[in-house]
Write a protein that holds these residues in place. Structure first.
Motif, PDB file in Angstrom:
ATOM      1  N   ARG A  53      30.212  41.532  31.008  1.00 38.65           N
ATOM      2  CA  ARG A  53      28.819  41.466  31.521  1.00 38.65           C
ATOM      3  C   ARG A  53      28.065  41.012  30.113  1.00 38.65           C
ATOM      4  N   VAL A  54      27.154  39.809  30.130  1.00 36.74           N
ATOM      5  CA  VAL A  54      26.511  39.354  28.893  1.00 36.74           C
ATOM      6  C   VAL A  54      25.129  39.435  29.100  1.00 36.74           C
ATOM      7  N   MET A  55      24.502  39.716  30.331  1.00 39.48           N
ATOM      8  CA  MET A  55      22.874  40.002  30.535  1.00 39.48           C
ATOM      9  C   MET A  55      22.852  41.337  31.474  1.00 39.48           C
TER      10      MET A  55
ATOM     11  N   ASN B  89      24.396  30.902  24.903  1.00 40.42           N
ATOM     12  CA  ASN B  89      25.418  30.023  24.782  1.00 40.42           C
ATOM     13  C   ASN B  89      26.711  30.553  24.523  1.00 40.42           C
ATOM     14  N   LEU B  90      27.552  30.314  25.675  1.00 45.28           N
ATOM     15  CA  LEU B  90      29.012  31.020  25.801  1.00 45.28           C
ATOM     16  C   LEU B  90      29.861  30.117  25.038  1.00 45.28           C
ATOM     17  N   PRO B  91      30.980  30.730  24.516  1.00 48.09           N
ATOM     18  CA  PRO B  91      32.145  29.819  23.955  1.00 48.09           C
ATOM     19  C   PRO B  91      32.411  28.753  25.081  1.00 48.09           C
TER      20      PRO B  91
ATOM     21  N   VAL C 257      33.056  38.054  24.899  1.00 48.08           N
ATOM     22  CA  VAL C 257      31.475  38.440  24.493  1.00 48.08           C
ATOM     23  C   VAL C 257      30.995  39.372  25.631  1.00 48.08           C
ATOM     24  N   GLY C 258      29.783  39.986  25.469  1.00 43.14           N
ATOM     25  CA  GLY C 258      29.170  40.914  26.134  1.00 43.14           C
ATOM     26  C   GLY C 258      29.877  42.344  26.116  1.00 43.14           C
ATOM     27  N   GLN C 259      29.622  43.062  27.266  1.00 38.24           N
ATOM     28  CA  GLN C 259      30.486  44.443  27.397  1.00 38.24           C
ATOM     29  C   GLN C 259      31.385  44.261  28.497  1.00 38.24           C
ATOM     30  N   SER C 260      32.491  45.082  28.445  1.00 43.54           N
ATOM     31  CA  SER C 260      33.693  45.146  29.640  1.00 43.54           C
ATOM     32  C   SER C 260      32.926  46.133  30.731  1.00 43.54           C
TER      33      SER C 260
ATOM     34  N   ALA D  33      26.258  40.950  40.572  1.00 45.50           N
ATOM     35  CA  ALA D  33      26.012  39.446  40.441  1.00 45.50           C
ATOM     36  C   ALA D  33      25.971  39.056  39.063  1.00 45.50           C
ATOM     37  N   GLY D  34      26.479  37.865  38.590  1.00 50.10           N
ATOM     38  CA  GLY D  34      26.307  37.478  37.460  1.00 50.10           C
ATOM     39  C   GLY D  34      27.405  37.915  36.299  1.00 50.10           C
ATOM     40  N   ASP D  35      28.301  38.809  36.630  1.00 49.36           N
ATOM     41  CA  ASP D  35      29.173  39.167  35.720  1.00 49.36           C
ATOM     42  C   ASP D  35      30.340  38.335  35.869  1.00 49.36           C
ATOM     43  N   MET D  36      31.261  38.050  34.760  1.00 46.69           N
ATOM     44  CA  MET D  36      32.174  37.130  34.559  1.00 46.69           C
ATOM     45  C   MET D  36      33.488  37.863  34.831  1.00 46.69           C
ATOM     46  N   ILE D  37      34.497  37.183  35.747  1.00 49.20           N
ATOM     47  CA  ILE D  37      35.725  37.991  35.970  1.00 49.20           C
ATOM     48  C   ILE D  37      36.676  36.805  35.267  1.00 49.20           C
ATOM     49  N   PHE D  38      37.522  37.544  34.700  1.00 47.10           N
ATOM     50  CA  PHE D  38      38.535  36.829  33.840  1.00 47.10           C
ATOM     51  C   PHE D  38      39.862  37.173  34.380  1.00 47.10           C
ATOM     52  N   TYR D  39      40.682  36.319  34.582  1.00 46.95           N
ATOM     53  CA  TYR D  39      42.006  36.285  35.224  1.00 46.95           C
ATOM     54  C   TYR D  39      43.071  35.866  34.513  1.00 46.95           C
ATOM     55  N   TYR D  40      44.501  36.590  34.516  1.00 49.52           N
ATOM     56  CA  TYR D  40      45.665  36.008  34.043  1.00 49.52           C
ATOM     57  C   TYR D  40      45.842  36.447  32.775  1.00 49.52           C
ATOM     58  N   SER D  41      46.932  36.566  32.189  1.00 58.49           N
ATOM     59  CA  SER D  41      47.275  37.361  30.781  1.00 58.49           C
ATOM     60  C   SER D  41      48.261  36.365  30.167  1.00 58.49           C
ATOM     61  N   PRO D  42      47.982  35.482  29.214  1.00 60.95           N
ATOM     62  CA  PRO D  42      46.516  35.399  28.297  1.00 60.95           C
ATOM     63  C   PRO D  42      45.641  34.778  29.500  1.00 60.95           C
TER      64      PRO D  42
END
Length: 359
Positions: free
Chosen positions: A356-358, A286-288, A297-300, A308-317
């Motif tokens: 990475r959460v898994m 369950n992600l926010p 969440v998870g580790q940087s 594969a499966g990692d989440m990449i987040f963009y922009y600031s904020p």
């Protein structure tokens, strides 16, 4: 929105010039005929683009703004729901405290009445017949026993009254505290509702501006649209990992072609964070709800170590997220007017963090 032109040589160049010229004329006519945000009394950009490059840049900028506003609105709506629950609980606590105070008052009244009756019977000036009636015995030993019991009853009634008075004080304090919490929760709820309304208006303004730009694009012929449309790469041949990570990635890739819709979490449409949340939920994680929360969440993970499966987040904020397919590509729900697709990781936008959460 990127521009992907597949026609080559001088014919392709000529076709591009013709498409751009036609699009530029349509844009100029449409935008000059429509009211600007300033003319409608709303904040916004008044210098509208009249070229293809300007239109594409404006579309991307508006889509980026809209996505950020949408994420803000979703977060505020979550906060509002929490505050509404807190307010409801405060009302329930206040009601329970008032009932407790009323019950304590009833017990005190009853204990005082009981004590008064026993004290009257035990007093030296009491009616002997009444005392005898109370004791209901002619045996001296039994009378003594019953008198001792009556004395104890008087003491207990007095203790009950005193305890009841203490309970009343505590219950009334609880009523006061619960009422204060209720008032504070409602004030916060009202403030969040106001913020939500403001963000909603901003989102609606952006939607109008995006619709204006999209209107120019819709005037093109299907052949012209095909030259400008970037549908992303194909999922054919993508190597799917084993285990939960593979299940999450497989789900995300299966949504390619589904439309981006603000606030959507599937199954027929998604926004960027909704796609991540639903994909991970398929394996019980369950992600926010919004990307700025998901980015905690998870580790940087370093860019060089992405998989594969990692989440990449963009922009600031942070206000956009994609899921890595491999070290170069990702699947994501881009923005309003586009569909879930594959894109180059570094072409989506400026990377803020990879999580990475898994394992």
């Amino acid at each position: 929105m990127g521009v992907l032109v597949r026609s080559g040589g001088w014919r392709g160049a000529l076709m591009r010039k013709m498409v751009f010229a036609a699009l530029g004329a349509l844009i100029a006519g449409l935008l000059s005929a429509g009211p600007t945000a300033a003319e409608e009394g709303q904040p916004g950009q008044t210098d509208q683009p009249t070229t293809v490059a300007g239109l594409m840049g404006r579309y991307k900028d508006l889509s980026n703004q809209a996505e950020r506003v949408n994420e803000d609105l979703l977060r505020i709506q979550e906060e509002l729901e929490v505050k509404r629950n807190e307010s409801k609980q405060a009302v329930e606590r206040a009601g329970a405290a008032r009932k407790q105070a009323d019950d304590s008052r009833s017990r005190v009244t009853q204990a005082q009445q009981d004590k008064s009756r026993v004290d009257a019977l035990m007093s030296s000036g009491g009616d002997l017949n009444a005392l005898n009636a109370f004791l209901t015995s002619n045996s001296q030993a039994d009378i003594v026993t019953r008198m001792q019991a009556a004395s104890m009853a008087s003491q207990l009634s007095g203790t009950a009254a005193q305890q009841g008075r203490i309970a009343i004080v505590e219950a009334e304090r609880a009523v006061k505290d619960a009422a204060a919490a209720q008032t504070e929760a409602r004030k916060t709820e009202a403030a969040i509702e106001l913020a939500a309304a403001q963000v909603q208006r901003r989102r609606d303004e952006l939607a109008k501006q995006i619709a204006l730009v999209q209107g120019a694009l819709e005037r093109l012929t299907p052949q012209q649209k095909a030259l400008l449309q970037d549908n992303g790469g194909s999922a054919v041949g993508v190597k799917i990992p084993d285990g939960d990570v593979g299940a999450v990635l497989r789900y995300a890739l299966a949504q390619i072609g589904r439309p981006y819709v603000w606030g959507a979490i599937g199954p027929i449409s998604f926004d960027c964070s909704g796609l991540m949340q639903t994909a991970y939920k398929t394996v019980g994680y369950n992600l926010p709800r919004v990307s700025i929360q998901q980015a905690t969440v998870g580790q940087s993970i370093a860019r060089a170590d992405i998989r594969a499966g990692d989440m990449i987040f963009y922009y600031s904020p942070v206000h956009h997220v994609a899921m890595a397919i491999d070290s170069n590509r990702a699947v994501h729900a881009p923005s309003a007017g586009q569909n879930v697709k594959i894109a180059q990781i570094d072409a989506i936008g400026p990377i803020t963090v990879i999580r990475r959460v898994m394992n």
